[in-house]
Design a protein around this motif. Structure first.
Motif, PDB file in Angstrom:
ATOM      1  N   LYS A 149       0.848  -1.196   0.000  1.00 50.35           N
ATOM      2  CA  LYS A 149       0.000   0.000   0.000  1.00 50.35           C
ATOM      3  C   LYS A 149       0.875   1.234   0.000  1.00 50.35           C
ATOM      4  O   LYS A 149       1.858   1.304   0.753  1.00 50.35           O
ATOM      5  CB  LYS A 149      -0.917   0.006   1.227  1.00 50.35           C
ATOM      6  CG  LYS A 149      -1.868   1.194   1.270  1.00 50.35           C
ATOM      7  CD  LYS A 149      -2.892   1.061   2.397  1.00 50.35           C
ATOM      8  CE  LYS A 149      -2.271   1.239   3.756  1.00 50.35           C
ATOM      9  NZ  LYS A 149      -3.313   1.305   4.827  1.00 50.35           N
ATOM     10  N   ALA A 158      -3.029   3.780  -2.954  1.00 49.76           N
ATOM     11  CA  ALA A 158      -2.953   2.728  -3.965  1.00 49.76           C
ATOM     12  C   ALA A 158      -2.618   1.410  -3.276  1.00 49.76           C
ATOM     13  O   ALA A 158      -1.694   1.347  -2.453  1.00 49.76           O
ATOM     14  CB  ALA A 158      -1.894   3.066  -5.012  1.00 49.76           C
ATOM     15  N   VAL A 188      -7.523   1.527  -5.946  1.00 49.53           N
ATOM     16  CA  VAL A 188      -6.951   2.878  -5.885  1.00 49.53           C
ATOM     17  C   VAL A 188      -8.038   3.840  -5.434  1.00 49.53           C
ATOM     18  O   VAL A 188      -9.100   3.941  -6.068  1.00 49.53           O
ATOM     19  CB  VAL A 188      -6.388   3.315  -7.247  1.00 49.53           C
ATOM     20  CG1 VAL A 188      -5.816   4.727  -7.142  1.00 49.53           C
ATOM     21  CG2 VAL A 188      -5.326   2.340  -7.729  1.00 49.53           C
ATOM     22  N   TYR A 190      -9.123   7.799  -4.106  1.00 47.75           N
ATOM     23  CA  TYR A 190      -8.783   9.223  -4.105  1.00 47.75           C
ATOM     24  C   TYR A 190      -9.880   9.990  -3.385  1.00 47.75           C
ATOM     25  O   TYR A 190     -11.058   9.885  -3.733  1.00 47.75           O
ATOM     26  CB  TYR A 190      -8.638   9.736  -5.534  1.00 47.75           C
ATOM     27  CG  TYR A 190      -8.266  11.196  -5.617  1.00 47.75           C
ATOM     28  CD1 TYR A 190      -7.075  11.665  -5.068  1.00 47.75           C
ATOM     29  CD2 TYR A 190      -9.102  12.115  -6.260  1.00 47.75           C
ATOM     30  CE1 TYR A 190      -6.725  13.005  -5.144  1.00 47.75           C
ATOM     31  CE2 TYR A 190      -8.760  13.453  -6.346  1.00 47.75           C
ATOM     32  CZ  TYR A 190      -7.562  13.893  -5.781  1.00 47.75           C
ATOM     33  OH  TYR A 190      -7.225  15.222  -5.855  1.00 47.75           O
ATOM     34  N   THR A 199     -13.201   5.441  -5.689  1.00 41.70           N
ATOM     35  CA  THR A 199     -12.319   4.286  -5.743  1.00 41.70           C
ATOM     36  C   THR A 199     -12.505   3.560  -7.062  1.00 41.70           C
ATOM     37  O   THR A 199     -13.633   3.297  -7.491  1.00 41.70           O
ATOM     38  CB  THR A 199     -12.622   3.304  -4.598  1.00 41.70           C
ATOM     39  OG1 THR A 199     -12.463   3.973  -3.347  1.00 41.70           O
ATOM     40  CG2 THR A 199     -11.673   2.112  -4.646  1.00 41.70           C
TER      41      THR A 199
END
Length: 396
Positions: A149, A158, A188, A190, A199
Motif C-alpha cells: 500500500k 494505492a 486505488v 482518491y 475508488t
C-alpha cells in the motif's frame, strides 16, 4: 492450515544480524519494549429457526491473542492466534471449534509512504462488498498474500495484493476451509474532499479449487458526505462489470450497481439503498466470493449460495435503514425486499433490529435479531427463517 515459512525465516535472519548500538539492544526494543499484546474474548449465543427444517442454538467463546513487534530496521511482525470453544456443532450455525493461526505476517515500512506485508493477513477493501474478512463470524476469513500500500500522493491510496490462499470461515474437516488462489487485487482510492471519495478497482480472482469462483471484476465506487450544520447528508454510488476468469467453465458477463442516500440529524439517521447483482439472462450471476456476505442482503444469510453471494438469476435488494444513539446505546432497524434480476422471482423480505452498548472502554454487549419470510416456494432460500444473536466482547 499452513503459514508461510518465509515470514519466520526473514525474522530469524533479522534477529541473527541485529547488533547492539548506542547502548540500546534493538532486539529487546523491538520484541519487548515497543511490542504490543492484545487479548480479546467474544462470547456468543446464536439461535436459528428455519421453518420445516430445524431450530438449533449454540454458544461459542472465541479467545484471540495478538502480538505485534516494534520496528526493527523498518521491519515488524504480527502474530495472531484464535481459539473457539463451543457447546455444540450445529449444522445451521457457521461457527466451529478450532485453534489456528489467524494472522502471521512480516511487514516492512518502505520509502515513499509504502507499507508491504507478506504472510497470513487481514484484507478489508472499501466496504468489504467484494473483499473482506467476514468478521461477524467467530472464524474470520484471512488471506495468505503479499500486499503493498502506498500513500505518497496526498489524498491518494494505492493498494495491490497477490493472494495464493484464502482461509475461509469453515471448519477444517469440512473440505471448504481453504481455497488455493492465484488472485490479483488492485484498489486505488482518491479522496480530495469529504464530498467526494472515489475508488477504482480491479479484482482478478483465480480460484484453483473452485473454478466457478474465478472472475474478472472492474468497477468504480463513489461516496461522500455534506455537513449542513445540524443536518448531515451522505450518498454512495457504485458500478462494476464482471466476466468469467481463468478456468471458469461458464462464459458470461454481468453487472453490479448500487445507489444509496442517507440523512443524519443529531443522534438519528435514515438511509435508503438499491443494490443489483445482475444476471446474464439466467446463465450466470454477478458473484462476490471474497466478500463479507453477512453485511449485505440481510442478516439471515439466505443468499450465500455456497459462498458465491449470488445465483444465476441475480438479486435485487431494496432496503431501508434507521439508526439512533440514545444514552450510549446504538440502535438500528432495517428492512429489505428481494427479487431476482431475471425471471421475476419473489425472493422474500427481511426485517432486522440490533442494539449495542459499550462500557468501561473494554466491553461491549449486543443483541441482534432478523426475520426472513415471503419468498416464492421451491428454492433453497424459500424457508422462513428467524435468527437471534447475543454477544459479549471484551478487549484488552
Amino acid at each position: 492450515m499452513k503459514v508461510h515459512t518465509l515470514t519466520l525465516a526473514i525474522l530469524t535472519s533479522l534477529v541473527s544480524t541485529a547488533v547492539v548500538a548506542d547502548n540500546v539492544d534493538p532486539l529487546k526494543k523491538a520484541f519487548i519494549d515497543d511490542s504490543e499484546v492484545k487479548v480479546q474474548f467474544r462470547l456468543r449465543y446464536e439461535d436459528v429457526d428455519v421453518a420445516n427444517v430445524d431450530q438449533q442454538n449454540q454458544t461459542t467463546l472465541r479467545t484471540r491473542l495478538n502480538y505485534k513487534t516494534g520496528d526493527l530496521y523498518n521491519f515488524f511482525a504480527v502474530a495472531e492466534v484464535d481459539d473457539v470453544r463451543s457447546t455444540d456443532n450445529e449444522p445451521l450455525i457457521a461457527d466451529y471449534e478450532y485453534t489456528q493461526i489467524n494472522q502471521a505476517f512480516l511487514g516492512y515500512k518502505g520509502p515513499a509512504e509504502t507499507l508491504a506485508k507478506y504472510g497470513r493477513q487481514r484484507i478489508l477493501l472499501d466496504n468489504q462488498r467484494f473483499v473482506g474478512g467476514v468478521g461477524f463470524r467467530q472464524n474470520e476469513q484471512t488471506y495468505d498474500a503479499f500486499s503493498v500500500k502506498n500513500t505518497a500522493i496526498e489524498n491518494l491510496t494505492a493498494y495491490y495484493s497477490y493472494v495464493n490462499n484464502v482461509n475461509r470461515i469453515f471448519a477444517e474437516d469440512s473440505g471448504k476451509d481453504e481455497h488455493k488462489n492465484k488472485t490479483h487485487l488492485v484498489n486505488v482510492n482518491y479522496k480530495p474532499v469529504d464530498a467526494l471519495n472515489v475508488t477504482g478497482y480491479g479484482y482478478l480472482i483465480d480460484n484453483v479449487n473452485v473454478a466457478a469462483f474465478s472472475t474478472d471484476t472492474y468497477g468504480v465506487r463513489a461516496t461522500g458526505k455534506f455537513d449542513l450544520d445540524a443536518i448531515k447528508l451522505n450518498y454512495e454510488a457504485e458500478y462494476a462489470q464482471q466476466s468469467n476468469g481463468s478456468d471458469n467453465p461458464t462464459s458470461y458477463d454481468a453487472n453490479y450497481y448500487k445507489l444509496g442516500a442517507g440523512i443524519n440529524f443529531n443522534n438519528f439517521g435514515a438511509k435508503v439503498g438499491y443494490e443489483v447483482l445482475g444476471s446474464d439472462d439466467g446463465n450466470a450471476g454477478f458473484i462476490t466470493p471474497l466478500a463479507t456476505l453477512h453485511a449485505f442482503n440481510g442478516w439471515t444469510d439466505k443468499f450465500l449460495f455456497g459462498g458465491a453471494g449470488n445465483w444465476e438469476n441475480g438479486l435485487v435488494d431494496t432496503h431501508f435503514i434507521v439508526t439512533a444513539k440514545v444514552v450510549g446505546l446504538k440502535l438500528l432497524a432495517k428492512y429489505h425486499t428481494f427479487e431476482s434480476d431475471y425471471g421475476s422471482i419473489d425472493m422474500g423480505k427481511e426485517w432486522g433490529v440490533s442494539a449495542a452498548y459499550g462500557f468501561k472502554k473494554h466491553y461491549n454487549v449486543s443483541v441482534k435479531y432478523a426475520s426472513f419470510s415471503g419468498a416464492d416456494a421451491g428454492y433453497g432460500f424459500s424457508n422462513d427463517t428467524d435468527k437471534l444473536w447475543l454477544t459479549f466482547q471484551a478487549n484488552y
